[in-house]
Scaffold this active site. Structure first.
Site, PDB file in Angstrom:
ATOM      1  N   GLU A 174       3.821  16.114  15.141  1.00 15.92           N
ATOM      2  CA  GLU A 174       4.968  15.317  15.572  1.00 15.92           C
ATOM      3  C   GLU A 174       5.372  14.490  14.363  1.00 15.92           C
ATOM      4  O   GLU A 174       4.649  13.593  13.956  1.00 15.92           O
ATOM      5  CB  GLU A 174       4.569  14.444  16.766  1.00 15.92           C
TER       6      GLU A 174
ATOM      7  N   LYS B 226      -8.552   9.387  14.210  1.00 13.24           N
ATOM      8  CA  LYS B 226      -8.424   8.450  13.088  1.00 13.24           C
ATOM      9  C   LYS B 226      -7.150   7.625  13.271  1.00 13.24           C
ATOM     10  O   LYS B 226      -6.030   8.151  13.172  1.00 13.24           O
ATOM     11  CB  LYS B 226      -8.362   9.175  11.746  1.00 13.24           C
TER      12      LYS B 226
ATOM     13  N   GLU C  71      14.589   9.796   6.468  1.00  8.75           N
ATOM     14  CA  GLU C  71      14.094   8.803   7.416  1.00  8.75           C
ATOM     15  C   GLU C  71      13.846   7.487   6.672  1.00  8.75           C
ATOM     16  O   GLU C  71      13.109   7.461   5.698  1.00  8.75           O
ATOM     17  CB  GLU C  71      12.778   9.341   7.994  1.00  8.75           C
TER      18      GLU C  71
ATOM     19  N   CYS D  78       9.953   7.149  15.232  1.00 10.07           N
ATOM     20  CA  CYS D  78      10.272   8.493  14.742  1.00 10.07           C
ATOM     21  C   CYS D  78      11.565   9.015  15.354  1.00 10.07           C
ATOM     22  O   CYS D  78      12.296   9.757  14.722  1.00 10.07           O
ATOM     23  CB  CYS D  78       9.122   9.450  15.019  1.00 10.07           C
TER      24      CYS D  78
HETATM   25  P1  NAI Z   1       1.640   8.971   6.830  1.00  9.54           P
HETATM   26  O1  NAI Z   1       2.120  10.259   7.359  1.00  9.54           O
HETATM   27  O2  NAI Z   1       1.079   8.919   5.465  1.00  9.54           O
HETATM   28  O3  NAI Z   1       0.506   8.386   7.801  1.00  9.54           O
HETATM   29  C1  NAI Z   1       0.295   8.753   9.133  1.00  9.54           C
HETATM   30  C2  NAI Z   1      -1.198   8.973   9.383  1.00  9.54           C
HETATM   31  O4  NAI Z   1      -1.654  10.061   8.590  1.00  9.54           O
HETATM   32  C3  NAI Z   1      -2.071   7.791   8.972  1.00  9.54           C
HETATM   33  O5  NAI Z   1      -3.145   7.703   9.892  1.00  9.54           O
HETATM   34  C4  NAI Z   1      -2.595   8.196   7.607  1.00  9.54           C
HETATM   35  O6  NAI Z   1      -3.816   7.599   7.271  1.00  9.54           O
HETATM   36  C5  NAI Z   1      -2.788   9.678   7.795  1.00  9.54           C
HETATM   37  N1  NAI Z   1      -2.742  10.458   6.564  1.00  9.54           N
HETATM   38  C6  NAI Z   1      -2.115  10.174   5.384  1.00  9.54           C
HETATM   39  N2  NAI Z   1      -2.299  11.171   4.500  1.00  9.54           N
HETATM   40  C7  NAI Z   1      -3.052  12.109   5.109  1.00  9.54           C
HETATM   41  C8  NAI Z   1      -3.546  13.393   4.735  1.00  9.54           C
HETATM   42  N3  NAI Z   1      -3.308  13.908   3.536  1.00  9.54           N
HETATM   43  N4  NAI Z   1      -4.270  14.105   5.623  1.00  9.54           N
HETATM   44  C9  NAI Z   1      -4.483  13.616   6.859  1.00  9.54           C
HETATM   45  N5  NAI Z   1      -4.056  12.420   7.279  1.00  9.54           N
HETATM   46  C10 NAI Z   1      -3.329  11.665   6.425  1.00  9.54           C
HETATM   47  O7  NAI Z   1       2.811   7.924   6.965  1.00  9.54           O
HETATM   48  P2  NAI Z   1       2.950   6.521   6.180  1.00  9.54           P
HETATM   49  O8  NAI Z   1       2.616   6.658   4.745  1.00  9.54           O
HETATM   50  O9  NAI Z   1       2.191   5.532   6.944  1.00  9.54           O
HETATM   51  O10 NAI Z   1       4.510   6.252   6.291  1.00  9.54           O
HETATM   52  C11 NAI Z   1       5.408   6.840   5.378  1.00  9.54           C
HETATM   53  C12 NAI Z   1       6.648   7.300   6.081  1.00  9.54           C
HETATM   54  O11 NAI Z   1       6.314   8.308   7.032  1.00  9.54           O
HETATM   55  C13 NAI Z   1       7.379   6.263   6.912  1.00  9.54           C
HETATM   56  O12 NAI Z   1       8.240   5.484   6.157  1.00  9.54           O
HETATM   57  C14 NAI Z   1       8.101   7.104   7.902  1.00  9.54           C
HETATM   58  O13 NAI Z   1       9.279   7.584   7.337  1.00  9.54           O
HETATM   59  C15 NAI Z   1       7.164   8.250   8.147  1.00  9.54           C
HETATM   60  N6  NAI Z   1       6.342   8.067   9.368  1.00  9.54           N
HETATM   61  C16 NAI Z   1       6.726   8.729  10.476  1.00  9.54           C
HETATM   62  C17 NAI Z   1       6.023   8.518  11.643  1.00  9.54           C
HETATM   63  C18 NAI Z   1       6.410   9.209  12.889  1.00  9.54           C
HETATM   64  O14 NAI Z   1       6.052   8.750  13.959  1.00  9.54           O
HETATM   65  N7  NAI Z   1       7.058  10.325  12.826  1.00  9.54           N
HETATM   66  C19 NAI Z   1       4.923   7.582  11.743  1.00  9.54           C
HETATM   67  C20 NAI Z   1       4.563   6.981  10.479  1.00  9.54           C
HETATM   68  C21 NAI Z   1       5.289   7.207   9.375  1.00  9.54           C
END
Ligand code: NAI
Length: 802
Positions: free
Chosen positions: A266, A192, A397, A300
């Protein structure tokens, strides 16, 4: 402007990349995308779509299908149906498919780069020169592993169907990091993509078709977090690999606790960027540009916490400001742009909110004089100084182009500040003194340390976090292990007996206080043992004990009934004993050999006592094989080496197998002595300290064990033993923030509890998944598999050359 004037001004003219081909590709799909399931495009069952936008303009790019339960189920079914054939395919054939994908990524690299920049807002310079070449490299590298997998991992098999969820910051690169190792090891995939950035994944689906990849091997279901959640919860998925926020990672850990899904996470980071006074400051400032302003800071492992040695803080800040003033912010398709657009309005608002809060908490904010484009989502490069280490901008972050600066005086203070975070993804150390740099690198709690360089990635070098940055590695040999398991383990039978049937006392009901028992001690009570905490025998806080009986009901002795307070004391003792990790491997080996020697000397008395609980034959075997097991791990202590990687830069990456830290161990009930050694010895060999809950069936083993450790020079606190009921002790152990990992060997319910309760600090949990383990078979019950779980890999990147 005349040429002479241009020379003086040295202004950049616009140098836009033409998006024509990418837009034509979108038009060919009528800017409307279904899912890629079972090798073909399929519409969403409920007919729901959402739009994806260009963040640099706010313009709509395309409509994309929103996956619901029926769609996720169809994708998982397709992946399951393709699984048997794909895993049985000759390794060379799998390698050829991965190779074809690598070649196709290269062939279409420009189109992929433009599409990525359109969808994500990142500068074309980055998508063209970093993201897409790394995607190709990942498929090449794993095509190689697909070729070699059987020869290199003959005892392993794939997990099966893997659900993968990726974020929006490196959309195609994260897809490659997930899909390439999964396919190379023989898994099939449902992926996804992030809702903000699905387009390059959809184009990748076309490349799968072009490569002739068998239907169902790769399936893509687009959608938001709810689609991700459905994938996580689908009962026929064998493993989840997730990259994204720590918050969602935690929710996934919780919701998979009661299943046997493997999990790798991760997550976020707040990585320190440490500059010592003897660093080459100009290079360090260039490194910082890559560290925090690469991809608008939406990385990240961004070096978002600048730690400067106090003596150079002023000149360094001046240099940073000068360099920030030259950063060009604007339309990301312009080839001369350094900083593009933030992925979405919600993310922009989040950055604004956090910076405002940091300022309210006392930070000074500096931004260069620069004008932002009138359309789209932009945030200027930002320097926050005078940041207090506890401020939100030093701890959380931000995921934006925002640097939080602090000072330190000594290397020790630098390490303390650097490690003062719940995260542990990456870190940078800048110093011209290699001794200082490597000494500091060794002490940083992070999965990657870049010495005098930053944000370098390669498929051969595993990437992943310590602590709340998650667990598991992506890339390298260790990354493959996330997608495979030992064959015997996958087929091991369910554990049928982990009950307390041999206790006369039902779980949770203490009998008498120790003092009463002391007073009434009768000759029939063979033994009374104590807890073992910090190298000393200790009375339990509760003052209660539990009776231990033989299978035929004879009273064998009494063991203390440990409680929450005893666990806390044991954790504190284990935490303080961190000198064990710093002891040389040779020293650790010697001490373990000494344990084996001392056990050998007492073999008959230990076997006689153990025999009362498990029968003579088993007891003798446990002792004999136990001696061998300790010997094995003494042998391994100085042989479970790391590696030196040769990434395609002028760098070596030193991959060190490091101890995880303080580990809680729930020992199996059925093999009290051998089970204990099988779990505790690999952890000790690798430098961990442990808190163990010994076999509930025969906790009296504690007495023999602490005699053994006391006489073998094991430093106090390295091993702590708290007897009692797992049902009462597991919770305080798994919830304790100073425990870094839990190894839990028990029945399905116990194992699920261990996973569910470990989400607070996202500790690593390793279990038997409720399966029976034959501790008497050294081929299964000892060796690399245990050592791999007793360590985490830290990659230290060291450049060479002038
Ligand atoms: P997120 O963690 O919500 O999204 C990442 C992925 O997880 C997306 O594909 C999303 O659709 C999916 N997702 C969201 N909720 C889920 C759930 N309950 N079960 C399974 N999959 C789910 O991150 P978001 O909202 O895009 O960004 C928020 C903050 O997260 C950012 O400001 C940043 O601080 C952090 N982040 C960190 C990342 C990293 O590479 N470590 C990447 C993206 C965001």
């Amino acid at each position: 402007m005349s040429i002479a004037e241009k020379f003086v001004a040295m202004e950049y003219g616009p140098a836009p990349e033409d998006p024509k081909e990418a837009l034509a590709w979108l038009d060919r799909h009528q800017r409307h995308f279904g899912f890629f399931i079972d090798g073909i495009w399929q519409p969403p069952a409920a007919g729901q779509y959402f739009d994806t936008f260009d963040p640099s303009t706010g313009d709509r790019l395309a409509s994309v299908a929103q996956g619901d339960a029926a769609d996720v189920d169809a994708a998982v079914r397709a992946a399951r149906a393709a699984s048997a054939k794909w895993r049985a395919l000759a390794t060379h054939a799998r390698a050829r498919y991965l190779y074809a994908l690598a070649r196709l990524v290269q062939k279409h690299s420009r189109l992929l780069a433009v599409l990525e920049t359109l969808d994500n807002g990142k500068p074309i310079r980055e998508s063209r020169d970093i993201d897409i070449p790394l995607v190709a490299r990942h498929f090449y590298y794993h095509a190689g592993w697909a070729q070699l997998i059987e020869r290199e991992f003959p005892e392993h098999e794939p997990c099966g169907v893997v659900g993968q969820i990726i974020p929006w910051n490196f959309p195609l690169l994260m897809l490659a990091w997930k899909i390439a190792p999964a396919l190379a090891t023989g898994n099939t995939v449902v992926l996804k993509p992030a809702e903000f950035t699905p387009l390059t994944a959809l184009m990748f689906a076309e490349l799968c078709q072009e490569a002739g990849l068998p239907a169902g091997v790769v399936n893509l279901v687009t959608g938001d977090g709810s689609t991700g959640e459905l994938l996580v919860k689908h009962p026929d998925v064998d493993k989840i690999a997730f990259t994204g926020s720590t918050e969602v990672g935690r929710a996934i850990r919780e919701s998979t606790a009661a299943s046997h899904k493997r999990l790798s996470l991760e997550l976020g980071g707040k990585s320190p960027f440490i500059i010592f006074e003897d660093a080459d400051l100009d290079s360090a400032v260039e490194g910082l540009v890559d560290g925090i302003w690469f991809n608008q800071g939406q990385v990240c492992c961004a070096g978002s916490r600048l730690l400067m040695q106090e003596s150079i803080a002023e000149p360094l800040i001046a240099k940073i400001r000068d360099r920030m003033s030259t950063l060009r912010i604007g339309p990301p398709l312009d080839k001369a742009i350094d900083i593009g657009a933030i992925v979405a309005r919600v993310q922009l608002e989040r950055i604004q909110r956090m910076v405002a809060q940091g300022v309210a908490e006392g930070a000074s904010c500096w931004q260069p004089q620069t004008s932002l484009p009138s359309k789209g989502f932009y945030f200027p490069p930002t320097l926050l100084s005078n940041v207090h280490p506890t401020s939100i901008v030093a701890q959380q972050e931000i995921f934006g182009p925002v640097l939080a600066a602090m000072t330190f005086r000594t290397p020790r203070e630098a390490v303390d500040l650097a490690n003062n975070t719940v995260y542990g993804l990456a870190s940078c150390v800048w110093s011209e003194n290699i001794n200082v740099a490597l000494h500091v690198a060794a002490q940083l709690k992070a999965g990657v340390v870049w010495v005098n360089c930053t944000n370098l990635f390669d498929a051969a070098c595993g990437f992943g976090g310590y602590r709340e940055s998650g667990y598991g590695r992506e890339g390298g040999r260790e990354g493959l292990l996330e997608y495979m398991e030992p064959k015997w383990f996958r087929h091991a039978p369910k554990l049928t007996s982990n009950s307390v049937e041999n206790f006369s006392v039902p779980t949770g009901s203490p009998t008498r206080t120790l003092s009463e028992q002391d007073a009434q001690a009768s000759p029939t009570i063979d033994r009374t043992v104590k807890l073992y905490i910090g190298g000393k025998q200790a009375r339990p806080d509760s003052g209660y004990s539990m009776e231990v009986r033989s299978p035929d009901g004879r009273l064998l002795g009494e063991a203390p009934l440990g409680n929450r307070k005893d666990i806390r004391n044991a954790v504190e003792a284990a935490h303080k004993a961190n000198g064990w990790a710093k002891a040389t491997a040779h020293t650790r080996a010697q001490i373990l050999y000494y344990c084996a020697e001392n056990l050998a000397q007492r073999r008959h008395e230990v076997a006689r006592r153990l025999g009362q609980a498990v029968g003579e034959k088993q007891a003798e075997l446990e002792v004999e094989i136990g001696i061998q097991r300790i010997f094995s791990y003494a042998a391994w202590a100085d042989k479970f080496d790391g590696a030196v990687h040769n990434p395609p830069f002028r760098n070596i990456a030193i991959a060190m197998n490091e101890a995880i830290g303080t580990v809680g161990v729930i020992c199996p009930a059925d093999a009290p002595l051998l089970g204990f050694f099988s779990l505790v010895m690999p952890l000790l060999a690798m430098g961990n300290t442990v808190i163990t809950i010994p076999s509930e069936r025969y906790p009296l083993i504690a007495g023999d064990l602490y005699q053994l450790f006391d006489t073998s020079d094991l430093p106090g606190g390295t091993v702590n033993i708290v007897t009692g009921y797992v049902s009462q002790l597991l919770k305080p152990l798994a919830e304790h923030d100073d425990v870094d990992a839990i190894w839990c060997y028990g029945d399905e319910a116990t194992v699920a509890t261990a996973k569910a309760m470990s989400t607070g600090n996202l500790k690593q949990v390793w279990t038997n998944e409720g399966r029976a383990i034959d501790w008497f078979d050294a081929k299964l019950a000892e060796g690399r598999w245990f050592l791999e779980h007793a360590t985490q890999v830290k990659n230290i990147w060291v450049p060479y050359g002038e």
